[in-house]
Design an enzyme around this catalytic site. Structure first.
Site, mmCIF file in Angstrom:
data_model
loop_
_atom_site.group_PDB
_atom_site.id
_atom_site.type_symbol
_atom_site.label_atom_id
_atom_site.label_comp_id
_atom_site.label_asym_id
_atom_site.label_seq_id
_atom_site.Cartn_x
_atom_site.Cartn_y
_atom_site.Cartn_z
ATOM 1 N N GLU A 152 0.820 -1.208 0.000
ATOM 2 C CA GLU A 152 0.000 0.000 0.000
ATOM 3 C C GLU A 152 0.856 1.261 0.000
ATOM 4 O OE1 GLU A 152 -3.452 2.151 2.747
ATOM 5 O OE2 GLU A 152 -2.159 0.607 3.615
ATOM 6 N N GLU A 251 -11.840 2.586 5.701
ATOM 7 C CA GLU A 251 -10.737 2.730 6.653
ATOM 8 C C GLU A 251 -10.649 4.190 7.088
ATOM 9 O OE1 GLU A 251 -6.125 1.247 7.139
ATOM 10 O OE2 GLU A 251 -6.637 2.607 5.511
#
Length: 273
Positions: A152, A251
């Protein structure tokens, strides 16, 4: 529209972690993701998933540590991952194997492996081969269990000196590693803070099939997606139009209570899977 997963490490924090599963199910979620579940017996988590009809779709590998107790608290103690950390290959491998143990027991299809920060005085480019080798090893181990390894790109405001910041750099690592189950976690919050042009990035990278998971949050404060500078209805329509079939992880840190802040999902009809 895309299918949403609740991030139980950031959402429902007014409850203990094991009680967050039921809260997410009551709010209509059918999938969840976790950052670091290592302080809990995976069998406890498995019961909560089964009792609430939930699927765990993503977890993080430990940020550091050589034994389960250290792994459970590594992030809180300042560790930020190991894939690009020189001299810590054995620690990296131990963490990946522990993540795979949880993933297999919890039937989780994807593990996010954190790269770590660039040590002072070290050039980022000098760590690339180390990172590629570690990721290739992790992907090989995960492939035997039918799991994907994800990386990520993360912004430098939240994680100073983090090794991986840009979408193109993530795809360069995939090119170098040549592992079919090594893929990208595309967090639109981080991407906006680092690069912007989210519509262009989605158009460029989703058709490659290499983006296995997307995450959303409002920019700049990382609250609900409808708070801040991004127009998420447009972005979600773009994701859908490009044929993305994976999960979209919520998130974000709710500005108030989690359930009260889910109004942004009204009128959004997730796909049935």
């Amino acid at each position: 529209m895309p299918q949403f997963a609740a991030n139980l490490s950031l959402m429902y924090t007014e409850l203990s972690l094991l009680d967050r599963f039921a809260a997410a199910a009551r709010d209509g979620f059918r999938a969840v993701e976790l950052h670091f579940p290592y302080a809990f017996d995976p069998r406890e988590i498995a019961v909560r998933l089964q009792d609430n009809g939930l699927q765990l779709v993503l977890l993080n590998a430990p940020a550091g540590g050589t034994d389960p107790a250290d792994m459970a608290h590594a992030w809180a103690q300042g560790a930020r991952g190991l894939a690009a950390q020189p001299g810590r290959e054995e620690e990296f491998r131990a963490g990946v194997l522990e993540a795979l143990r949880y993933a297999e027991l919890l039937r989780c299809p994807a593990i996010h492996v954190l790269c770590g920060t660039v040590p002072p005085g070290v050039e980022r480019e000098s760590l690339k081969d180390l990172c590629v080798g570690n990721l290739r090893w992790a992907a090989d181990q995960a492939g035997r269990a039918g799991c994907d390894i994800l990386i990520e790109p993360t912004n430098l405001r939240d994680v100073p000196r983090y090794f991986l910041n840009r979408q193109d750099h993530a795809h360069e690592l995939l090119d170098a590693a040549q592992a079919n189950n090594l893929k990208v976690l595309m967090d639109l919050y981080h991407c906006q803070l680092v690069e912007g042009d989210l519509h262009g990035k989605l158009q460029r990278y989703l058709p490659t099939g290499r983006v296995a998971h997307i995450q959303v949050a409002g920019v700049p404060a990382r609250h609900e997606p409808d708070r801040g500078e991004l127009h998420y209805p447009f972005l979600l329509d773009t994701i859908d139009a490009l044929g993305y079939s994976g999960w979209v992880g919520c998130e974000y840190s709710p500005a108030a209570g989690t359930s009260q802040g889910l109004g942004w999902m009204k009128g959004v009809t997730p796909r049935v899977v």
